[in-house]
Design a protein around this motif. Structure first.
Motif, PDB file in Angstrom:
ATOM      1  N   HIS A  98      14.868  16.546  68.593  1.00  0.00           N
ATOM      2  CA  HIS A  98      14.523  17.573  67.612  1.00  0.00           C
ATOM      3  C   HIS A  98      15.504  18.744  67.691  1.00  0.00           C
ATOM      4  CE1 HIS A  98      12.114  20.270  65.186  1.00  0.00           C
ATOM      5  NE2 HIS A  98      11.937  21.091  66.200  1.00  0.00           N
ATOM      6  N   GLU A  99      15.808  19.178  68.903  1.00  0.00           N
ATOM      7  CA  GLU A  99      16.718  20.314  69.103  1.00  0.00           C
ATOM      8  C   GLU A  99      18.146  19.953  68.710  1.00  0.00           C
ATOM      9  OE1 GLU A  99      16.054  21.145  73.200  1.00  0.00           O
ATOM     10  OE2 GLU A  99      14.299  22.432  72.831  1.00  0.00           O
ATOM     11  N   GLU A 100      18.563  18.711  68.990  1.00  0.00           N
ATOM     12  CA  GLU A 100      19.932  18.291  68.696  1.00  0.00           C
ATOM     13  C   GLU A 100      20.180  18.083  67.209  1.00  0.00           C
ATOM     14  OE1 GLU A 100      20.579  14.787  71.006  1.00  0.00           O
ATOM     15  OE2 GLU A 100      20.992  15.896  72.863  1.00  0.00           O
ATOM     16  N   THR A 101      19.179  17.552  66.497  1.00  0.00           N
ATOM     17  CA  THR A 101      19.383  17.206  65.087  1.00  0.00           C
ATOM     18  C   THR A 101      18.899  18.274  64.111  1.00  0.00           C
ATOM     19  OG1 THR A 101      17.237  16.076  64.860  1.00  0.00           O
ATOM     20  CG2 THR A 101      19.107  14.760  65.660  1.00  0.00           C
ATOM     21  N   GLY A 102      17.901  19.049  64.515  1.00  0.00           N
ATOM     22  CA  GLY A 102      17.314  20.044  63.620  1.00  0.00           C
ATOM     23  C   GLY A 102      16.355  19.463  62.606  1.00  0.00           C
ATOM     24  N   HIS A 103      16.084  18.150  62.710  1.00  0.00           N
ATOM     25  CA  HIS A 103      15.172  17.482  61.788  1.00  0.00           C
ATOM     26  C   HIS A 103      13.804  17.251  62.427  1.00  0.00           C
ATOM     27  CE1 HIS A 103      18.307  16.878  58.879  1.00  0.00           C
ATOM     28  NE2 HIS A 103      19.034  16.138  59.697  1.00  0.00           N
ATOM     29  N   SER A 104      12.802  16.949  61.587  1.00  0.00           N
ATOM     30  CA  SER A 104      11.479  16.582  62.093  1.00  0.00           C
ATOM     31  C   SER A 104      11.579  15.262  62.847  1.00  0.00           C
ATOM     32  CB  SER A 104      10.485  16.432  60.941  1.00  0.00           C
ATOM     33  OG  SER A 104      10.266  17.668  60.315  1.00  0.00           O
ATOM     34  N   VAL A 105      10.815  15.160  63.925  1.00  0.00           N
ATOM     35  CA  VAL A 105      10.792  13.935  64.741  1.00  0.00           C
ATOM     36  C   VAL A 105       9.341  13.482  64.852  1.00  0.00           C
ATOM     37  CG1 VAL A 105      11.398  12.880  66.949  1.00  0.00           C
ATOM     38  CG2 VAL A 105      12.790  14.759  66.044  1.00  0.00           C
ATOM     39  N   ILE A 106       9.090  12.195  64.621  1.00  0.00           N
ATOM     40  CA  ILE A 106       7.723  11.677  64.592  1.00  0.00           C
ATOM     41  C   ILE A 106       7.613  10.425  65.456  1.00  0.00           C
ATOM     42  CG2 ILE A 106       5.814  10.935  63.104  1.00  0.00           C
ATOM     43  CD1 ILE A 106       7.386  12.136  60.743  1.00  0.00           C
TER      44      ILE A 106
END
Length: 257
Positions: A98-106
């Motif tokens: 999440h921190e590396e990509t900046g996208h939502s992670v599910i």
């Protein structure tokens, strides 16, 4: 689920029927709506609702004369979530992703013909689909379910598609069964699936399976965000990141490759 040579208790099953009437889309229901969904008589429905209310499994809103799920279920849900080993193992890896990509992670797990979201880390990218923790979707609805379906028994897949036909969620959704089955074979080879605008227009999700032993997918992990932020070279980087995260969680769960 176990199969036992025992008859279930009818009153308990009826109470569960009532609880199953509620969803994220319909959080409050009148007694008439519950009766329609369960096909139970009014006296039976009222007595079951009162029993559930006494035990804090149902709440009654006197202003609207409607019922909603009670606070005790939140406690039960917390106990279940706290004891999901995969959730504990996956959380730090998901946080890093999440921190590396900046996208939502599910993170999602299969539940019979559906998947259920068990952990979600949201981004600040604005409007996002309602993938609440606890929400369930049929397996072929979205990247997280499709990537799991690819590793399931072929007879189960055919039966699922017969019971829950493919639906056009957007103009880009694949609804041809032959094309869909070919897609599943490709996913088995690549261990990743990209859903670009097929479930939500303007939204892309990339998912990968999590294994516990050879070819047994026990969960899936996905990243999602606006399609324009997940194109070209950036998409390839994200695919690499999600596959690495899935493998790392798999190893934590005992997978050896």
């Amino acid at each position: 689920m176990r199969e036992l040579n025992l008859e279930p208790i009818q009153s308990v099953e009826r109470a569960i029927q009532i609880l199953n009437c509620f969803s994220f889309e319909k959080t409050e229901l009148s007694i008439d709506e519950i009766m329609k969904k369960t096909k139970l008589a009014k006296t039976t429905t009222y007595r079951l609702l009162w029993t559930l209310e006494r035990n804090h499994l149902i709440q009654y809103n006197q202003k609207t004369n409607e019922y909603r799920l009670g606070s005790r279920l939140l406690e039960y849900g917390g106990v279940v979530l706290e004891n999901l080993d995969i959730r504990r193992e996956a959380e730090p890896i998901m946080l890093k992703l999440h921190e590396e990509t900046g996208h939502s992670v599910i993170l999602a797990q299969p539940q019979s013909e559906s998947i259920q979201y068990v952990l979600r880390l949201d981004s600040d990218e604005g409007l996002q689909p309602n993938n609440f923790v606890g929400r369930r979707r049929v397996l072929h609805n979205g990247a997280l379910g499709i990537v799991l379906l690819a590793f399931m028994d072929e007879d189960f897949i055919i039966k699922l598609l017969k019971e829950f036909p493919l639906e056009p969620y957007t103009p880009k959704t694949v609804t041809d069964q032959r094309v869909f089955l070919k897609r599943l074979k490709e996913i088995r080879s690549n261990c990743v699936f990209v859903d670009e605008d097929e479930t939500f227009i303007g939204y892309t999700a990339i998912a990968a399976p999590i294994f516990q032993n050879e070819n047994k997918a026990i969960a899936s992990i996905g990243i999602s965000g606006p399609s324009f932020k997940m194109e070209g070279e950036r998409r390839e980087q994200l695919i690499d990141s999600i596959k690495k995260a899935a493998l790392e969680i798999s190893i934590q769960m005992g997978y050896r490759y």
